[in-house]
Design an enzyme around this catalytic site. Structure first.
Site, PDB file in Angstrom:
ATOM      1  N   ILE A  16     -13.054  -0.056   0.629  1.00 13.15           N
ATOM      2  CA  ILE A  16     -13.799   0.853  -0.251  1.00 13.15           C
ATOM      3  C   ILE A  16     -15.229   1.011   0.279  1.00 13.15           C
ATOM      4  CG2 ILE A  16     -14.488   1.356  -2.635  1.00 13.15           C
ATOM      5  CD1 ILE A  16     -12.215  -0.573  -3.510  1.00 13.15           C
ATOM      6  N   ASP A  35     -22.389  -7.433   6.046  1.00 10.58           N
ATOM      7  CA  ASP A  35     -20.960  -7.796   6.015  1.00 10.58           C
ATOM      8  C   ASP A  35     -20.764  -8.963   6.972  1.00 10.58           C
ATOM      9  OD1 ASP A  35     -18.012  -7.653   6.329  1.00 10.58           O
ATOM     10  OD2 ASP A  35     -18.206  -5.712   5.358  1.00 10.58           O
ATOM     11  N   PHE A  85     -20.137  -4.839  -2.818  1.00  4.93           N
ATOM     12  CA  PHE A  85     -18.672  -4.883  -2.687  1.00  4.93           C
ATOM     13  C   PHE A  85     -18.185  -6.258  -2.249  1.00  4.93           C
ATOM     14  CE2 PHE A  85     -19.435  -0.356  -1.491  1.00  4.93           C
ATOM     15  CZ  PHE A  85     -18.552   0.258  -2.360  1.00  4.93           C
ATOM     16  N   SER A 129     -13.287  -4.265 -11.848  1.00  7.36           N
ATOM     17  CA  SER A 129     -11.871  -3.904 -11.738  1.00  7.36           C
ATOM     18  C   SER A 129     -11.262  -3.738 -13.121  1.00  7.36           C
ATOM     19  CB  SER A 129     -11.154  -5.030 -10.996  1.00  7.36           C
ATOM     20  OG  SER A 129      -9.771  -4.950 -11.191  1.00  7.36           O
ATOM     21  N   TYR A 154      -9.215 -14.689  -9.411  1.00 12.18           N
ATOM     22  CA  TYR A 154      -9.851 -13.457  -8.921  1.00 12.18           C
ATOM     23  C   TYR A 154     -10.316 -12.611 -10.120  1.00 12.18           C
ATOM     24  CZ  TYR A 154     -10.136  -8.553  -7.771  1.00 12.18           C
ATOM     25  OH  TYR A 154     -10.562  -7.248  -7.702  1.00 12.18           O
ATOM     26  N   LYS A 158     -14.256 -11.434 -11.754  1.00 15.58           N
ATOM     27  CA  LYS A 158     -14.760 -10.102 -12.131  1.00 15.58           C
ATOM     28  C   LYS A 158     -15.330 -10.138 -13.554  1.00 15.58           C
ATOM     29  CE  LYS A 158     -14.024  -8.048  -8.260  1.00 15.58           C
ATOM     30  NZ  LYS A 158     -15.172  -7.808  -7.391  1.00 15.58           N
ATOM     31  N   PHE A 183      -9.627   1.386 -10.783  1.00 12.38           N
ATOM     32  CA  PHE A 183      -8.187   1.274 -10.988  1.00 12.38           C
ATOM     33  C   PHE A 183      -7.572   1.038  -9.590  1.00 12.38           C
ATOM     34  CE2 PHE A 183      -7.499   1.498 -15.512  1.00 12.38           C
ATOM     35  CZ  PHE A 183      -8.831   1.534 -15.892  1.00 12.38           C
ATOM     36  N   ASN A 203      -0.279  -7.238  -0.027  1.00 10.20           N
ATOM     37  CA  ASN A 203       0.075  -7.508  -1.421  1.00 10.20           C
ATOM     38  C   ASN A 203       0.198  -6.215  -2.196  1.00 10.20           C
ATOM     39  OD1 ASN A 203      -0.140 -10.426  -1.459  1.00 10.20           O
ATOM     40  ND2 ASN A 203      -2.324 -10.089  -1.060  1.00 10.20           N
ATOM     41  N   PHE A 223       8.967  -4.541  -7.670  1.00 10.98           N
ATOM     42  CA  PHE A 223       8.960  -5.747  -8.499  1.00 10.98           C
ATOM     43  C   PHE A 223       9.317  -5.439  -9.956  1.00 10.98           C
ATOM     44  CE2 PHE A 223       5.582  -7.286  -5.295  1.00 10.98           C
ATOM     45  CZ  PHE A 223       6.547  -7.907  -4.495  1.00 10.98           C
TER      46      PHE A 223
HETATM   47  N1  UDP Z   1       4.453  -3.549  -6.216  1.00 12.52           N
HETATM   48  C1  UDP Z   1       5.768  -3.574  -5.827  1.00 12.52           C
HETATM   49  N2  UDP Z   1       6.086  -4.043  -4.584  1.00 12.52           N
HETATM   50  C2  UDP Z   1       5.129  -4.483  -3.712  1.00 12.52           C
HETATM   51  C3  UDP Z   1       3.770  -4.439  -4.105  1.00 12.52           C
HETATM   52  C4  UDP Z   1       3.456  -3.974  -5.368  1.00 12.52           C
HETATM   53  O1  UDP Z   1       6.660  -3.198  -6.591  1.00 12.52           O
HETATM   54  O2  UDP Z   1       5.482  -4.914  -2.604  1.00 12.52           O
HETATM   55  C5  UDP Z   1       4.093  -3.050  -7.549  1.00 12.52           C
HETATM   56  C6  UDP Z   1       3.432  -4.086  -8.429  1.00 12.52           C
HETATM   57  O3  UDP Z   1       4.430  -4.846  -9.108  1.00 12.52           O
HETATM   58  C7  UDP Z   1       2.598  -3.218  -9.360  1.00 12.52           C
HETATM   59  C8  UDP Z   1       2.231  -2.017  -8.500  1.00 12.52           C
HETATM   60  O4  UDP Z   1       3.134  -2.019  -7.399  1.00 12.52           O
HETATM   61  O5  UDP Z   1       3.388  -2.757 -10.411  1.00 12.52           O
HETATM   62  C9  UDP Z   1       0.815  -2.077  -7.981  1.00 12.52           C
HETATM   63  O6  UDP Z   1       0.628  -3.327  -7.373  1.00 12.52           O
HETATM   64  P1  UDP Z   1      -0.654  -3.668  -6.521  1.00 12.52           P
HETATM   65  O7  UDP Z   1      -0.546  -5.087  -6.078  1.00 12.52           O
HETATM   66  O8  UDP Z   1      -0.849  -2.628  -5.478  1.00 12.52           O
HETATM   67  O9  UDP Z   1      -1.854  -3.485  -7.563  1.00 12.52           O
HETATM   68  P2  UDP Z   1      -2.154  -4.239  -8.960  1.00 12.52           P
HETATM   69  O10 UDP Z   1      -1.072  -5.228  -9.205  1.00 12.52           O
HETATM   70  O11 UDP Z   1      -3.457  -4.855  -8.746  1.00 12.52           O
HETATM   71  O12 UDP Z   1      -2.189  -3.161  -9.973  1.00 12.52           O
END
Ligand code: UDP
Length: 344
Positions: A16, A35, A85, A129, A154, A158, A183, A203, A223
């Site tokens: 960002i 940085d 940041f 966040s 984490y 915040k 977001f 992730n 997931f």
């Molecule tokens: N997600 C997923 N598979 C992945 C990574 C993320 O299904 O390999 C889903 C996760 O369960 C969530 C959405 O994508 O519903 C956004 O996840 P992310 O980690 O990007 O952001 P955050 O959880 O912080 O909103």
């Protein structure tokens, strides 16, 4: 005019941060990057310079190093604001290694606040966040939606950071602080020159998708598809990183024009929720490809659904998102598929 002076950007080589540095330059500011490159690459600076035609002042400094930070502030007597940041951001890692998160994220903030106080700098824009809302009872969330107990160290950093900043504003009645509650940032610069550089296995959803499409990962796991949402998958508010970057410029302009001291939070999202499967299918459609994915179990700690009410940012900052999800997903794929970041 004071609003066009130097802005110190901690973490300015990050995802960002780098996009914000580009937007600051476009808006006539002079960013100075601080940085330590622990989670970013030095060649991103070359890319920013290439993109903007400006040469950038960069200081390789850990924000927790009070002496080194103070030296940088001493070098620039005309800094008119700070965008902070620099922070560790991996939710899972924070659960494994909470001290790293509490120590780095909170020390760096207090070091920056002290330096700002020493140098009489009155404008702070802080990366917060939507994680501060936890699992909200009502969506969309407004800035007055209650802050919930964090589900990870984490997230807790915040919440605590927001509290530290508010306390500092109350104590030192000359600081204008803006807390931007991001977001889900996605996308990359349309030039394809800068974008997200996840370390190791991503992730986050969109980098996982782009790496799967490229063949770096075999298959995306969605997931969970048994949530109470439109199609059973989680809902988030995905915002193009360029729009998010522009929100920082709007926040600086706003804070610079405040006469009184203040600490205000703003939701920075699009105001629209998208499910995981909607993102997967939009990615396939706009980029004309098929993605390997399967449905897997829920990921622990995921909130069911969240998206932003964005009226406050629109009215006060005169900012709202302009780029849609299709554009963001095209730009993410452009960045990933060009592979130029792997060749450096
Ligand atoms: N997600 C997923 N598979 C992945 C990574 C993320 O299904 O390999 C889903 C996760 O369960 C969530 C959405 O994508 O519903 C956004 O996840 P992310 O980690 O990007 O952001 P955050 O959880 O912080 O909103």
């Amino acid at each position: 005019m004071s609003s066009k002076k130097e802005i110190l950007v901690t973490g300015g080589a990050g995802y960002i941060g780098s996009h914000t540095v580009v937007e600051l330059i476009e808006a006539g500011y002079t960013p100075i990057i601080l940085d330590d490159f622990r989670n970013s690459q030095k060649w991103i600076i070359d890319r920013i310079e290439d993109l903007t035609g400006n040469s950038i002042q960069v200081h390789e400094v850990d924000c927790c190093d009070e002496v080194a930070v103070e030296e940088v502030f001493n070098l620039y007597p005309n800094i008119s604001g700070v965008i902070h940041f620099a922070a560790d951001k991996a939710v899972g890692e924070s659960v494994q290694n909470p001290l790293k998160y509490y120590s780095n994220n909170l020390s760096s903030l207090t070091v920056i606040l002290k330096a700002m106080d020493n140098h009489d700098i009155k404008t702070l824009v802080f990366s917060s966040s939507c994680t501060v809302y936890g699992e909200p009872e009502k969506i969309p969330v407004t800035e007055s939606t209650p802050i919930k107990e964090a589900t990870s160290p984490y997230g807790d950093t915040k919440i605590i950071s927001e509290r530290i900043i508010k306390a500092e504003v109350d104590a030192n009645k000359s600081l204008n602080a803006i807390l931007l509650r991001y977001f889900n940032p996605i996308g990359a610069h349309p030039s394809g020159k800068i974008g997200e550089l996840p370390q190791g296995i991503p992730n986050n959803l969109v980098p996982y998708i782009t790496q799967t499409a490229k063949g770096i990962r075999e298959e995306l796991t969605v997931f969970g598809n048994d949530y109470d949402t439109v199609d059973g998958t989680n809902v988030r508010d995905y915002i193009h990183v360029v729009d998010l970057a522009k929100a920082h410029v709007a926040a600086l302009d706003y804070a610079n024009n405040q006469n009184e001291y203040s600490c205000e939070a703003f939701n920075i999202g699009t105001g629209k929720g998208s499910s995981v499967l909607e993102i997967v299918h939009a990615f396939e459609k706009v980029n004309n490809l098929k993605l390997n994915y399967k449905i897997g179990p829920r990921r622990s700690g995921d909130v069911v659904a969240i998206y932003a009410e964005v009226d406050k940012a629109k009215k006060a900052l005169n900012w709202s998102s302009e780029l849609d999800i299709d554009t963001a997903l095209k730009d993410s794929w452009n960045w990933e598929s060009n592979g130029i970041h792997n060749e450096d």
